[in-house]
Design a protein around this motif. Structure first.
Motif, PDB file in Angstrom:
ATOM      1  N   SER A  28       6.585  39.964   6.488  1.00  0.00           N
ATOM      2  CA  SER A  28       7.744  39.100   6.451  1.00  0.00           C
ATOM      3  C   SER A  28       8.840  39.924   5.889  1.00  0.00           C
ATOM      4  O   SER A  28       9.065  40.911   5.675  1.00  0.00           O
ATOM      5  CB  SER A  28       7.505  38.550   4.884  1.00  0.00           C
ATOM      6  OG  SER A  28       8.286  37.449   4.335  1.00  0.00           O
ATOM      7  N   LEU A  29      10.150  39.306   6.514  1.00  0.00           N
ATOM      8  CA  LEU A  29      11.447  39.850   6.382  1.00  0.00           C
ATOM      9  C   LEU A  29      12.304  39.266   5.549  1.00  0.00           C
ATOM     10  O   LEU A  29      12.292  38.127   5.426  1.00  0.00           O
ATOM     11  CB  LEU A  29      12.080  40.145   7.900  1.00  0.00           C
ATOM     12  CG  LEU A  29      11.266  40.719   8.806  1.00  0.00           C
ATOM     13  CD1 LEU A  29      11.761  40.873  10.154  1.00  0.00           C
ATOM     14  CD2 LEU A  29      11.015  42.311   8.428  1.00  0.00           C
ATOM     15  N   THR A  30      13.185  40.026   4.824  1.00  0.00           N
ATOM     16  CA  THR A  30      14.095  39.640   3.935  1.00  0.00           C
ATOM     17  C   THR A  30      15.488  39.983   4.282  1.00  0.00           C
ATOM     18  O   THR A  30      15.645  41.223   4.890  1.00  0.00           O
ATOM     19  CB  THR A  30      13.820  39.456   2.269  1.00  0.00           C
ATOM     20  OG1 THR A  30      13.765  40.963   2.294  1.00  0.00           O
ATOM     21  CG2 THR A  30      12.524  39.080   2.042  1.00  0.00           C
ATOM     22  N   ALA A  31      16.571  39.250   3.831  1.00  0.00           N
ATOM     23  CA  ALA A  31      17.886  39.772   4.062  1.00  0.00           C
ATOM     24  C   ALA A  31      18.284  40.999   3.468  1.00  0.00           C
ATOM     25  O   ALA A  31      17.959  41.266   2.206  1.00  0.00           O
ATOM     26  CB  ALA A  31      18.826  38.662   4.012  1.00  0.00           C
ATOM     27  N   SER A  32      18.971  41.879   4.156  1.00  0.00           N
ATOM     28  CA  SER A  32      19.398  43.242   3.262  1.00  0.00           C
ATOM     29  C   SER A  32      20.857  43.289   3.544  1.00  0.00           C
ATOM     30  O   SER A  32      21.634  44.121   2.869  1.00  0.00           O
ATOM     31  CB  SER A  32      18.708  44.401   4.201  1.00  0.00           C
ATOM     32  OG  SER A  32      19.001  44.647   5.203  1.00  0.00           O
ATOM     33  N   SER A 372      18.536  30.332   7.890  1.00  0.00           N
ATOM     34  CA  SER A 372      19.646  30.548   9.058  1.00  0.00           C
ATOM     35  C   SER A 372      20.627  31.606   8.603  1.00  0.00           C
ATOM     36  O   SER A 372      21.237  32.608   9.406  1.00  0.00           O
ATOM     37  CB  SER A 372      20.120  29.510   9.685  1.00  0.00           C
ATOM     38  OG  SER A 372      20.964  28.822   8.949  1.00  0.00           O
ATOM     39  N   LEU A 373      20.771  31.751   7.278  1.00  0.00           N
ATOM     40  CA  LEU A 373      21.703  32.760   6.651  1.00  0.00           C
ATOM     41  C   LEU A 373      21.386  34.093   6.921  1.00  0.00           C
ATOM     42  O   LEU A 373      22.253  34.972   7.033  1.00  0.00           O
ATOM     43  CB  LEU A 373      21.831  32.277   5.281  1.00  0.00           C
ATOM     44  CG  LEU A 373      22.586  30.968   4.888  1.00  0.00           C
ATOM     45  CD1 LEU A 373      22.602  30.744   3.508  1.00  0.00           C
ATOM     46  CD2 LEU A 373      23.724  30.815   5.529  1.00  0.00           C
ATOM     47  N   HIS A 374      20.131  34.515   7.094  1.00  0.00           N
ATOM     48  CA  HIS A 374      19.579  35.685   7.160  1.00  0.00           C
ATOM     49  C   HIS A 374      18.906  36.154   8.586  1.00  0.00           C
ATOM     50  O   HIS A 374      18.338  37.206   8.506  1.00  0.00           O
ATOM     51  CB  HIS A 374      18.577  36.130   5.951  1.00  0.00           C
ATOM     52  CG  HIS A 374      19.287  35.524   4.509  1.00  0.00           C
ATOM     53  ND1 HIS A 374      20.460  36.020   4.082  1.00  0.00           N
ATOM     54  CD2 HIS A 374      18.695  34.831   3.648  1.00  0.00           C
ATOM     55  CE1 HIS A 374      20.647  35.444   3.098  1.00  0.00           C
ATOM     56  NE2 HIS A 374      19.643  34.764   2.482  1.00  0.00           N
ATOM     57  N   ASP A 398      25.630  39.164  14.578  1.00  0.00           N
ATOM     58  CA  ASP A 398      25.441  39.348  13.208  1.00  0.00           C
ATOM     59  C   ASP A 398      26.769  39.885  12.346  1.00  0.00           C
ATOM     60  O   ASP A 398      27.257  39.417  11.490  1.00  0.00           O
ATOM     61  CB  ASP A 398      24.220  40.201  12.733  1.00  0.00           C
ATOM     62  CG  ASP A 398      23.984  40.604  11.202  1.00  0.00           C
ATOM     63  OD1 ASP A 398      23.986  39.572  10.381  1.00  0.00           O
ATOM     64  OD2 ASP A 398      24.384  41.699  11.007  1.00  0.00           O
ATOM     65  N   LYS A 399      27.227  41.130  13.193  1.00  0.00           N
ATOM     66  CA  LYS A 399      28.204  41.837  12.472  1.00  0.00           C
ATOM     67  C   LYS A 399      29.653  40.943  12.898  1.00  0.00           C
ATOM     68  O   LYS A 399      30.398  40.832  11.668  1.00  0.00           O
ATOM     69  CB  LYS A 399      28.460  43.241  13.293  1.00  0.00           C
ATOM     70  CG  LYS A 399      29.706  43.983  12.741  1.00  0.00           C
ATOM     71  CD  LYS A 399      29.674  45.606  13.492  1.00  0.00           C
ATOM     72  CE  LYS A 399      30.620  46.276  12.761  1.00  0.00           C
ATOM     73  NZ  LYS A 399      30.783  47.471  13.386  1.00  0.00           N
ATOM     74  N   TYR A 400      29.634  40.300  13.933  1.00  0.00           N
ATOM     75  CA  TYR A 400      30.886  39.709  14.204  1.00  0.00           C
ATOM     76  C   TYR A 400      30.978  38.388  13.177  1.00  0.00           C
ATOM     77  O   TYR A 400      32.080  37.922  12.649  1.00  0.00           O
ATOM     78  CB  TYR A 400      30.781  38.772  15.495  1.00  0.00           C
ATOM     79  CG  TYR A 400      32.191  38.364  15.987  1.00  0.00           C
ATOM     80  CD1 TYR A 400      33.295  38.842  16.845  1.00  0.00           C
ATOM     81  CD2 TYR A 400      32.478  37.131  15.877  1.00  0.00           C
ATOM     82  CE1 TYR A 400      34.389  38.408  16.973  1.00  0.00           C
ATOM     83  CE2 TYR A 400      33.445  36.308  16.459  1.00  0.00           C
ATOM     84  CZ  TYR A 400      34.483  37.013  16.747  1.00  0.00           C
ATOM     85  OH  TYR A 400      35.609  36.452  17.219  1.00  0.00           O
ATOM     86  N   ALA A 401      29.843  37.446  13.119  1.00  0.00           N
ATOM     87  CA  ALA A 401      29.983  36.384  11.987  1.00  0.00           C
ATOM     88  C   ALA A 401      30.389  36.788  10.621  1.00  0.00           C
ATOM     89  O   ALA A 401      30.955  35.883   9.967  1.00  0.00           O
ATOM     90  CB  ALA A 401      28.746  35.616  12.125  1.00  0.00           C
TER      91      ALA A 401
END
Length: 570
Positions: A28-32, A372-374, A398-401
Motif C-alpha cells: 500500500s502506498l501513501t502520499a509523501s 486522486s490527490l495522491h 505530478d510536479k507540474y500540477a
C-alpha cells in the motif's frame, strides 16, 4: 443538478496505469509529496442527479436454432445437419440473434470432419473456426476461443471421421445482432458437417445495470456477483461511475448516448478485432470489454465491495473521451502513443474535476493508491518497478500540477485540446536542451543521438511545449522551453521516451498525403508557404504537419527541407 463552483484545496494530477500491465506488487502506498493549494473550477453532482436500475439473471434458456443464411451448404431438416462437400468454399453460416444489451450467449454445435493430420487435435480445430458477431451498429467482434471436446481419442482412432463438441461464447453489445460461424480456408478441401446447433444463455449469475448521468449518458454494465456482494456498496459505486462519465464529458466536451461495459468475464475471450473498445461509426455509442484474467478472478467485484475505483475500468472508459476519435479535431489534439499518453491523465482529471470523486479511494490490481490527490506520485512509484517511459511521465504531471495555482486547470485545458500547435521555437528549444546535455551517456539505451524522426517524439515535444507556454514562470521562447525541459523533464526521462517510441508507428491521424504541412489533407503550393512561415517564426504547425515538413527525413526541420520542397514546384 450539475453546477460549477470554486473550491480551494490541494491540487494534483495523476496518470492511470492500464490494468493490462498486470502489476502484482502487494503493498500500500501513501502520499509523501506536499501538494500545493489553489483554486480550480469543479463540478458537483448530487446523488439525485444519477439514476440507475439493476436486474439479476438467475436462470438461462437453451434453444435449438437454425441458420438462416447457409449459402453453399445443404441442410437436412430431419437430423438438423448442415453439410458442405470438399472443394467447395465454406461460406459463413449466419443467424440473427434477438437479445438485449451485453447479453452473453454460447453457440453450441457438433463438428464432423475427416480424420486428417490437420484435424486430429482440439488445438488444431480451434484454429480452423471462429465466431463473428455483427452488432446492430455495424461494428463487429471476432471470437476465436472455443471449449472443444472430442467424442473419442482422435490420435488413436482408426475412424474416418473425427467428431467434436464445440462451444463458443460471445457478447451482443448493443442488443440484437447477427452471429456468424466462420471457417478457415483450409477446410475447403474437406467434407464437413455441422449439427445439433443450439444457443445457450451464459448470463446466469450476472447483474445487469444501467446508469444515467446528469447529461443523459447511459452506461450499461454487466458484472458477475460475488459471494459477499452488497447492494449498498454496489449502488454507491454506480453513482461514482455515473459521476465519472459526466465529468469526462465535462472536461472533453464529448458526449455519448450509450456506453456498454462488460468486464471480469471468464467465458468470453478478448475479441481479436478490438483493442480497448468497439466504437460506433456515428460517435454516439461505445462498447468496452475489460478482459478477464484468471489470476484476478472476481477482482473487479471485490474492489467494488471495498469501495474502490479500479484503474482498469477508469482507463478504458477514458479512452472513449479522446479527441483522437474525432477526425475533425484529432489533427492537432495533444497526445502521444495513440491515446496511451494522455488517457490516464484524462481519467484522473475527471476525478479531480468532480468534488464527490476527488477523495474516492483508488487501486490498481489490489495496490492502494489513495485518492486522486495522491495517486499520481504513487502511480509513478509503482511504475518505477518497470522500465517503461509511460511511468516516467507521471512525475512530469505530478510536479507540474503542484507547481502553481492553475497547474491543474492547465492540464485540463490540454486535455480539451485547445491551442494544439507549436512554433519553431519549440523544436529549437528542444534541440538546445539536447545539445547542452552533451555529457549524457546515450549508449545506455544503445543509441548515440536524438533526432526527431518519429511522429510520437514530435507529439511528445508538443505536449511538453503546451505545458511550458501555459506556465506563468516560463513562456514560448526557445530559451523558456529549454529551461522547462531541464526543470520538469530532464535528459534521462526525455531520452528514455525517445528511445522507446521513436521507431514505433502510431497510425492515429496519420496523413496519407506526403508533405501535407498545413493539415488540409491535400498537397499544394500552400504547404510550401506554410513551411517557410513556420521556419520564419510567423506561424505554428500541428505535430503531423511538422513531421510532414521533414522532407529529407533527417529528423530536423530547416531550410534544406524548404529548398527540396520548393524544387518540386519550381
Amino acid at each position: 443538478m450539475n453546477t460549477k463552483r470554486i473550491i480551494s484545496g490541494a491540487l494534483s494530477a495523476a496518470m492511470l496505469i492500464t490494468s493490462s500491465l498486470g502489476l502484482n506488487v502487494k503493498k500500500s502506498l501513501t502520499a509523501s509529496a506536499s501538494y500545493s493549494s489553489g483554486a480550480v473550477s469543479k463540478i458537483s453532482i448530487s446523488d439525485h442527479a444519477i439514476s440507475f436500475e439493476t436486474e439479476y439473471k438467475s436462470k438461462g434458456v437453451e434453444q435449438p436454432v437454425e441458420f438462416t443464411s447457409k449459402s453453399g451448404w445443404t441442410y437436412e431438416p430431419r437430423n438438423k445437419t448442415y453439410n458442405c462437400l470438399a472443394g467447395k468454399n465454406k461460406h459463413p453460416l449466419k443467424r440473427q440473434v434477438k437479445s438485449y444489451a451485453l447479453d452473453r450467449q454460447t453457440l453450441n454445435f457438433v463438428l464432423t470432419v475427416p480424420n486428417k493430420l490437420e484435424t486430429d487435435t482440439t488445438s488444431k480445430i480451434e484454429e480452423l473456426l471462429s465466431i463473428s458477431i455483427i452488432h446492430s451498429n455495424g461494428s463487429d467482434s471476432v471470437y476465436t476461443s472455443f471449449d472443444i471436446e472430442a467424442e473419442k481419442d482422435t490420435k488413436k482412432s482408426n475412424a474416418q471421421k473425427n467428431v467434436y463438441n464445440m462451444k463458443g461464447s460471445f457478447i451482443s453489445y448493443y442488443g440484437e445482432s447477427t452471429v456468424q460461424l466462420l471457417f478457415n480456408s483450409q477446410l475447403k478441401d474437406y467434407d464437413i458437417s455441422i449439427s445439433n446447433v443450439t444457443l445457450n444463455a451464459a448470463n446466469v449469475g450476472y447483474l445487469y445495470s444501467t446508469v444515467i448521468d446528469d447529461k443523459d449518458q447511459k452506461l450499461h454494465l454487466a458484472i458477475e456477483k460475488s459471494k459477499d456482494f452488497s447492494d449498498v456498496r454496489y449502488h454507491e459505486w454506480l453513482r461514482s461511475i455515473g459521476r465519472y462519465i459526466s465529468s469526462l464529458s465535462d472536461i472533453s466536451e464529448i458526449k455519448y448516448d450509450d456506453i456498454y461495459i462488460s468486464f471480469d468475464d471468464p467465458t468470453v475471450s478478448q475479441p481479436t478485432s478490438c483493442c480497448d473498445y468497439i466504437r460506433n461509426v456515428d460517435g454516439k455509442n461505445v462498447g468496452i470489454l475489460i478482459k478477464f484474467q484468471p489470476q484476478t478472478s472476481g477482482y473487479h467485484c471485490e474492489q467494488i465491495m471495498l469501495g474502490r475505483l479500479d484503474w482498469g475500468i477508469l482507463h478504458e472508459i477514458s479512452h472513449a473521451y479522446s479527441h483522437l476519435n474525432d477526425n475533425n479535431r484529432c489533427y492537432e489534439a495533444f497526445n502521444t502513443i495513440g491515446d496511451e499518453g494522455l488517457v490516464n491523465v484524462r481519467a484522473i482529471t475527471a476525478l479531480q474535476n468532480c468534488s464527490q470523486l476527488e477523495n474516492q479511494n483508488i487501486c490498481i490490481n489490489g495496490i492502494e493508491l489513495g485518492s486522486s490527490l495522491h495517486a499520481l506520485k504513487n502511480s509513478a512509484d509503482v511504475g518505477s518497478y518497470y522500465l517503461n517511459s509511460l511511468f516516467d511521465q507521471l512525475y512530469i504531471y505530478d510536479k507540474y500540477a503542484n507547481s502553481f495555482v492553475d497547474g491543474w486547470a492547465t492540464i485540463e485545458k490540454i486535455i480539451l485540446g485547445i491551442d494544439g500547435e507549436m512554433s519553431i521555437d519549440a523544436l529549437n528549444g528542444a534541440i538546445k536542451f539536447i545539445n547542452e546535455s552533451g555529457s549524457y551517456n546515450y549508449s545506455k539505451y544503445g543509441n548515440n543521438s536524438i533526432v526527431f524522426t518519429s511522429r510520437d517524439t514530435i507529439r511528445f515535444i508538443n505536449v511538453l511545449y503546451a505545458l511550458c507556454k501555459n506556465h506563468p514562470e516560463y513562456g514560448t521562447s526557445q530559451e523558456n522551453f529549454k529551461n522547462f525541459l531541464n526543470d520538469y523533464v530532464g535528459i534521462e526521462r526525455f531520452y528514455h521516451y525517445y528511445n522507446e517510441w521513436t521507431k514505433k508507428i502510431n497510425y492515429y491521424n496519420q496523413s496519407t498525403i506526403y508533405y501535407d504541412i498545413d493539415g488540409n489533407r491535400i498537397f499544394d503550393i500552400d504547404d510550401l508557404q506554410a513551411l517557410k512561415d513556420f521556419l520564419a517564426g510567423k506561424r505554428t504547425l500541428a505535430p503531423e504537419g511538422i513531421y510532414q515538413a521533414d522532407y529529407n527525413r533527417d529528423g530536423y526541420i530547416n531550410d534544406q527541407d524548404a529548398i527540396k520542397l520548393e524544387e518540386m514546384w519550381f
